[in-house]
Design a protein around this motif. Structure first.
Motif, mmCIF file in Angstrom:
data_model
loop_
_atom_site.group_PDB
_atom_site.id
_atom_site.type_symbol
_atom_site.label_atom_id
_atom_site.label_comp_id
_atom_site.label_asym_id
_atom_site.label_seq_id
_atom_site.Cartn_x
_atom_site.Cartn_y
_atom_site.Cartn_z
ATOM 1 N N UNK A 3 -3.611 4.629 3.888
ATOM 2 C CA UNK A 3 -3.204 4.131 5.199
ATOM 3 C C UNK A 3 -4.255 2.940 5.394
ATOM 4 N N UNK A 4 -3.677 1.887 5.895
ATOM 5 C CA UNK A 4 -4.502 0.826 6.336
ATOM 6 C C UNK A 4 -5.538 0.983 7.264
ATOM 7 N N UNK A 5 -6.720 0.589 6.783
ATOM 8 C CA UNK A 5 -8.075 0.947 7.886
ATOM 9 C C UNK A 5 -8.985 1.872 6.969
ATOM 10 N N UNK A 6 -8.180 2.907 6.100
ATOM 11 C CA UNK A 6 -9.097 3.549 5.132
ATOM 12 C C UNK A 6 -9.034 2.896 3.772
ATOM 13 N N UNK A 7 -7.939 2.688 3.298
ATOM 14 C CA UNK A 7 -7.608 1.796 2.041
ATOM 15 C C UNK A 7 -7.150 0.321 2.455
ATOM 16 N N UNK A 19 0.792 -1.158 -0.047
ATOM 17 C CA UNK A 19 0.002 -0.033 0.111
ATOM 18 C C UNK A 19 0.750 1.157 0.053
ATOM 19 N N UNK A 20 0.363 2.129 -0.814
ATOM 20 C CA UNK A 20 1.167 3.513 -0.650
ATOM 21 C C UNK A 20 0.566 4.557 -0.012
ATOM 22 N N UNK A 21 1.099 5.564 0.468
ATOM 23 C CA UNK A 21 0.481 6.620 1.085
ATOM 24 C C UNK A 21 1.152 7.987 0.538
ATOM 25 N N UNK A 22 0.385 8.900 0.259
ATOM 26 C CA UNK A 22 0.841 10.286 -0.393
ATOM 27 C C UNK A 22 1.002 11.325 0.702
ATOM 28 N N UNK A 23 2.210 11.365 1.217
ATOM 29 C CA UNK A 23 2.093 12.353 2.408
ATOM 30 C C UNK A 23 2.211 13.802 2.359
ATOM 31 N N UNK A 24 0.870 14.317 3.002
ATOM 32 C CA UNK A 24 0.645 15.631 2.813
ATOM 33 C C UNK A 24 -0.360 15.981 1.700
ATOM 34 N N UNK A 25 -0.508 15.159 0.911
ATOM 35 C CA UNK A 25 -1.232 15.506 -0.422
ATOM 36 C C UNK A 25 -2.839 15.417 0.190
ATOM 37 N N UNK A 26 -3.533 16.529 0.074
ATOM 38 C CA UNK A 26 -4.915 16.544 0.021
ATOM 39 C C UNK A 26 -5.772 15.637 -0.755
ATOM 40 N N UNK A 27 -6.520 14.567 -0.110
ATOM 41 C CA UNK A 27 -7.238 13.914 -1.074
ATOM 42 C C UNK A 27 -8.706 14.393 -1.158
ATOM 43 N N UNK A 28 -8.960 15.286 -2.246
ATOM 44 C CA UNK A 28 -10.178 15.869 -2.346
ATOM 45 C C UNK A 28 -11.436 14.822 -2.929
ATOM 46 N N UNK A 29 -12.257 14.911 -2.242
ATOM 47 C CA UNK A 29 -13.227 13.707 -2.210
ATOM 48 C C UNK A 29 -12.870 12.339 -2.475
ATOM 49 N N UNK A 59 4.578 22.943 -3.674
ATOM 50 C CA UNK A 59 5.524 22.451 -2.671
ATOM 51 C C UNK A 59 5.969 21.080 -2.990
ATOM 52 N N UNK A 60 6.800 20.587 -2.035
ATOM 53 C CA UNK A 60 7.310 19.324 -2.301
ATOM 54 C C UNK A 60 6.735 18.195 -1.230
ATOM 55 N N UNK A 61 6.543 16.948 -1.865
ATOM 56 C CA UNK A 61 5.886 16.135 -1.035
ATOM 57 C C UNK A 61 6.639 14.722 -1.325
ATOM 58 N N UNK A 62 6.313 13.563 -0.749
ATOM 59 C CA UNK A 62 6.954 12.313 -1.156
ATOM 60 C C UNK A 62 5.564 11.099 -0.794
ATOM 61 N N UNK A 63 5.974 10.281 -1.416
ATOM 62 C CA UNK A 63 4.930 8.939 -1.108
ATOM 63 C C UNK A 63 6.045 7.831 -0.648
ATOM 64 N N UNK A 64 5.314 6.956 0.199
ATOM 65 C CA UNK A 64 6.079 5.722 0.367
ATOM 66 C C UNK A 64 5.191 4.826 0.972
ATOM 67 N N UNK A 65 5.605 3.349 1.178
ATOM 68 C CA UNK A 65 4.694 2.245 1.857
ATOM 69 C C UNK A 65 4.226 2.616 3.044
ATOM 70 N N UNK A 66 3.347 2.264 3.224
ATOM 71 C CA UNK A 66 2.530 2.192 4.676
ATOM 72 C C UNK A 66 2.275 1.051 5.323
ATOM 73 N N UNK A 67 2.820 -0.116 4.664
ATOM 74 C CA UNK A 67 2.436 -1.314 5.579
ATOM 75 C C UNK A 67 3.818 -2.248 5.665
ATOM 76 N N UNK A 68 4.123 -2.865 6.852
ATOM 77 C CA UNK A 68 4.803 -3.689 7.414
ATOM 78 C C UNK A 68 6.278 -3.334 7.034
#
Length: 203
Positions: free
Chosen positions: A87-91, A70-80, A111-120
């Motif tokens: 994040x595990x529990x919502x995805x 699973x990937x999460x998008x750190x700080x990126x607003x998820x519009x709608x 701005x600058x953001x980053x993505x990363x795996x959110x599991x295990x």
């Protein structure tokens, strides 16, 4: 003859950018020792996304690992799409051999953001990358135009796999000291040299 007036009305969606990412294991040696890492399209770190505000990012993630991912998008607003925050529990995790398509609109978030795996503790093995968002034309920003723009990903790195690190933490043991620091996936002494007023940066 009476004159006629033709009224035209056009509507267009904001731009779409499509990506397909294949998540695999691979062997590389960031600190000089061969080890298993998580690659995205064969790359470590993963591909960098360059986006403009209002862009729609369509990212199809195909999981070729033998475990959920699973990937999460750190700080990126998820519009709608708040349930796509990765994040595990919502995805729900992406099961082995399956895919999931993230749909993000980067709305006025320069701005600058980053993505990363959110599991295990997958992040300890890679699977991360940068995401840079710039302002679309005609929208002013409250600071001078920079001479250059760089993505810098800095983090601790271990010489053993994320599975072993996960087992250590699961047993309630403090993790050992990292073997080194990686900057953009490369060994470095973490010293930056910048020339004032120019775009030159080295490390």
């Amino acid at each position: 003859m009476p004159s006629s007036t033709l009224h035209l009305h056009f509507e267009a969606e904001d731009p779409y950018k499509h990506f397909t990412w294949r998540i695999t294991y691979g062997i590389i040696s960031p600190l000089g020792v061969n080890q298993q890492v998580i690659l995205i399209n064969g790359r470590f770190p993963g591909p960098e996304i360059h986006a403009v505000t209002n862009d729609n990012l369509i990212i199809n993630v195909v999981n070729h690992l033998p475990e959920p991912f699973l990937l999460t998008w750190n700080g990126v607003q998820q519009r709608k799409n708040s349930w796509q925050d990765g994040v595990y529990g919502t995805n729900c995790p992406i099961l082995p051999g399956r895919n999931f398509t993230y749909t993000l609109q980067v709305k006025d978030q320069i701005g600058s953001f980053f993505y990363f795996p959110s599991l295990d503790l997958h992040k300890a093995a890679g699977g991360f990358g940068g995401l840079r968002i710039v302002s679309r034309q005609g929208i002013p920003v409250p600071f001078p135009e920079p001479a250059a723009d760089y993505t810098v990903l800095i983090g601790d790195w271990y010489l053993f796999g994320h599975q072993r690190l996960r087992n250590i933490l699961d047993r309630g043991i403090m993790p050992p000291t990292p073997a080194g620091i990686l900057i953009n996936g490369l060994r470095s002494n973490a010293v930056f040299r910048v020339e004032q007023g120019t775009s030159l940066i080295t490390y």
